[in-house]
Design an enzyme around this catalytic site. Structure first.
Site, PDB file in Angstrom:
ATOM      1  NE  ARG A 136     100.826  62.840   2.966  1.00 45.68           N
ATOM      2  CZ  ARG A 136     101.167  63.918   2.354  1.00 45.68           C
ATOM      3  NH1 ARG A 136     102.421  64.199   2.428  1.00 45.68           N
ATOM      4  NH2 ARG A 136     100.141  64.419   1.815  1.00 45.68           N
ATOM      5  CD  GLU A 226      97.864  61.622   1.094  1.00 47.09           C
ATOM      6  OE1 GLU A 226      96.771  60.987   1.295  1.00 47.09           O
ATOM      7  OE2 GLU A 226      98.172  62.391   2.406  1.00 47.09           O
ATOM      8  CD  GLU A 235      90.494  62.618   5.915  1.00 47.25           C
ATOM      9  OE1 GLU A 235      91.277  62.571   6.860  1.00 47.25           O
ATOM     10  OE2 GLU A 235      90.850  63.184   4.850  1.00 47.25           O
TER      11      GLU A 235
HETATM   12  N1  GJV Z   1      94.895  62.176   2.711  1.00 50.21           N
HETATM   13  C1  GJV Z   1      94.052  62.746   3.476  1.00 50.21           C
HETATM   14  N2  GJV Z   1      93.240  62.123   4.423  1.00 50.21           N
HETATM   15  N3  GJV Z   1      94.325  64.137   3.780  1.00 50.21           N
HETATM   16  C2  GJV Z   1      95.256  64.646   2.943  1.00 50.21           C
HETATM   17  C3  GJV Z   1      94.766  65.374   1.811  1.00 50.21           C
HETATM   18  C4  GJV Z   1      93.668  66.458   2.019  1.00 50.21           C
HETATM   19  C5  GJV Z   1      93.675  67.707   1.563  1.00 50.21           C
HETATM   20  O1  GJV Z   1      92.917  68.024   0.445  1.00 50.21           O
HETATM   21  C6  GJV Z   1      91.880  68.881   0.636  1.00 50.21           C
HETATM   22  N4  GJV Z   1      90.740  68.136  -0.053  1.00 50.21           N
HETATM   23  C7  GJV Z   1      89.820  67.226   0.504  1.00 50.21           C
HETATM   24  N5  GJV Z   1      88.713  67.135  -0.353  1.00 50.21           N
HETATM   25  C8  GJV Z   1      88.727  68.182  -1.080  1.00 50.21           C
HETATM   26  C9  GJV Z   1      87.880  68.354  -2.382  1.00 50.21           C
HETATM   27  N6  GJV Z   1      86.748  67.847  -2.445  1.00 50.21           N
HETATM   28  N7  GJV Z   1      88.432  69.451  -3.000  1.00 50.21           N
HETATM   29  C10 GJV Z   1      89.152  70.164  -2.660  1.00 50.21           C
HETATM   30  N8  GJV Z   1      90.350  69.826  -1.796  1.00 50.21           N
HETATM   31  C11 GJV Z   1      90.135  68.721  -0.908  1.00 50.21           C
HETATM   32  C12 GJV Z   1      91.846  69.232   2.066  1.00 50.21           C
HETATM   33  O2  GJV Z   1      91.410  70.360   2.241  1.00 50.21           O
HETATM   34  C13 GJV Z   1      93.393  68.732   2.348  1.00 50.21           C
HETATM   35  O3  GJV Z   1      94.311  70.128   2.248  1.00 50.21           O
END
Ligand code: GJV
Length: 447
Positions: A136, A226, A235
């Site tokens: 990744r 990512e 999510e």
């Molecule tokens: N690949 C994933 N499944 N997760 C990895 C990335 C997720 C990261 O993005 C942040 N994050 C997720 N959505 C948001 C948003 N709308 N705004 C800011 N940060 C975000 C979250 O807090 C985390 O630190």
């Protein structure tokens, strides 16, 4: 003889329990919860919403369209409920229905479950897991390295930057004008310190806020993020990325990843099936086999998001279910995405289920090449692992058989980070030329 009729199974991918276990309390149990022993169904309201289309297979069932409101008259079993819609009554699979609330917005006060969601990212656990995932993290590093010249003097938005690793790669491997590192969880306080301690304060601007509230001085040239969750979409952070794209990416700007695909393959999963179902045949010499249907219900009605599929367990070549262009896809397209599939079985074996995974591609800025991050079984394992959709009843298949059908990814109309996957399939053999004899619904109640 092999049962050749169409099968349909709805998997409610509420697999968030690993990430934010508090979700379980969201569907508050209520006194009547003992009806049929459903722990998480809120019977205080008897109004339910159809989460996706349902086609009645006979006149005891009731066809519904996604979004139809029905009245629950009798939760007959865990699988089939007797409901009323527009004056008609009939059976509907219980897991097609989601508890409606009288006032849509008041009861579901946190449809994005943001408290749990961002709470799960404020500690190091998930960030360690992601940073430790070499395939990744190295993919993002390779993209930035390969585009080092093209990124010179550019404005970059790193959405959901976490510890800031992608922003650091940009500042370290190129000379962008600015990198906006946006992060909504409390980890952002640490990220600020890391930028300071690594001497990148002039290039990286850390913004502790949600993408939805982002205010930037100008639009950006590159939006890198990512965002991929289990089965790609879970999510639904993708919605935040597309929102930021529409607001802050220049017309000719670059999205990294550029495209995203969901792949699927029929597979043998004997260990999984034996350990959960055959186990009941004779534990300690006793016959517990009457528990098997309950075991199938309990263990196989949600996908297994942390499955590791081995290449030798594949029963055919995989297929690509979805292929999304992240520059052009519209947010509303995420509500429901469907795809047909056709697998040509290339080895005799037991068809226990279908395994899905995703790949993302990063288009180089100044050339046609692209970097490909494929999380599938033929590549080094990533922290996403694979997602296994188990059948209720395994089937013997032989080389030359065809497994055809469709997969529908339906976003949960209420819980915005969740989705359901409805898989319809049938098996035909070259020797058998029978058409599908009947369509019957094979659903499973999800917790
Ligand atoms: N690949 C994933 N499944 N997760 C990895 C990335 C997720 C990261 O993005 C942040 N994050 C997720 N959505 C948001 C948003 N709308 N705004 C800011 N940060 C975000 C979250 O807090 C985390 O630190």
């Amino acid at each position: 003889s092999l049962d050749r009729s169409w099968q349909t199974k709805v998997y409610k991918a509420e697999m968030s329990y690993e990430k934010f276990p508090e979700t379980a309390r969201l569907a508050a149990p209520c006194p009547e919860a003992s009806i049929g022993g459903y722990p998480n169904v809120d019977f205080s309201t008897n109004e339910f919403i159809a989460m996706c289309d349902f086609v009645a297979a006979d006149d005891t069932q009731l066809s519904l369209s996604q979004g139809d409101k029905v009245l629950l008259l009798n939760a007959v079993t865990g699988e089939w409920w007797w409901v009323e819609h527009n004056g008609h009554c009939g059976y509907v699979p219980a897991n097609y229905l989601h508890g409606a609330c009288e006032e849509e917005d008041s009861d579901v006060d946190d449809p994005w479950q943001d408290e749990e969601y961002y709470g799960s990212y404020k500690t190091l656990k998930l960030h360690l897991e992601m940073l430790s995932d070499q395939p990744r993290t190295q993919s993002y590093r390779n993209v930035i390295m390969q585009n080092s010249q093209a990124l010179k003097g550019k404005r970059i938005l790193d959405l959901g930057c976490g510890t800031g690793i992608i922003s650091f790669f940009c500042a370290q491997l190129s000379e962008p004008e600015v990198v906006y590192a946006v992060e909504a969880s409390d980890i952002v306080e640490q990220t600020r310190k890391l930028v300071e301690e690594n001497g990148y304060s002039r290039v990286i601007q850390v913004l502790g806020q949600r993408a939805e509230e982002l205010q930037l001085p100008t639009k950006v040239d590159v939006l890198v993020s990512e965002w991929m969750g289990t089965c790609l979409l879970f999510e639904f952070m993708l919605e935040s990325v597309l929102l930021a794209r529409d607001l802050w990416l220049k017309e000719d700007g670059v999205m990294w990843p550029s495209t995203a695909r969901i792949h699927m393959v029929p597979c043998c999963a004997d260990r999984e099936y034996s350990s959960r179902v055959h186990f009941w045949d004779s534990p300690y010499g006793l016959n517990f086999s009457s528990l098997k249907p309950m075991a199938v219900q309990e263990f196989f009605s949600t996908p297994k998001p942390d499955y590791v599929l081995k290449p030798e367990d594949c029963l055919s070549q995989p297929c690509t279910l979805l292929d999304v262009n992240l520059k052009t896809i519209k947010i509303e397209a995420l509500e429901r995405m469907s795809s047909e599939f056709q697998f040509h079985v290339d080895c005799d074996g037991t068809f226990h289920g279908l395994t899905a995974w995703f790949s993302v591609q990063f288009q180089n800025i100044d050339s046609q090449e692209q970097v490909d991050l494929d999380t599938g079984p033929f590549n080094p394992l990533t922290h996403w692992k694979h997602t296994l959709f188990m059948l209720d009843q395994p089937m013997q298949v032989r080389t030359g058989d065809k497994i055809a059908g469709s997969a529908v990814f339906t976003r949960n109309p209420i819980w915005r980070r969740h989705l359901s996957v409805t898989i319809t399939w049938s098996i035909t053999s070259p020797s058998q030329n029978t058409e599908q004899v009947s369509t019957f619904l094979h659903t499973a109640r999800a917790t």
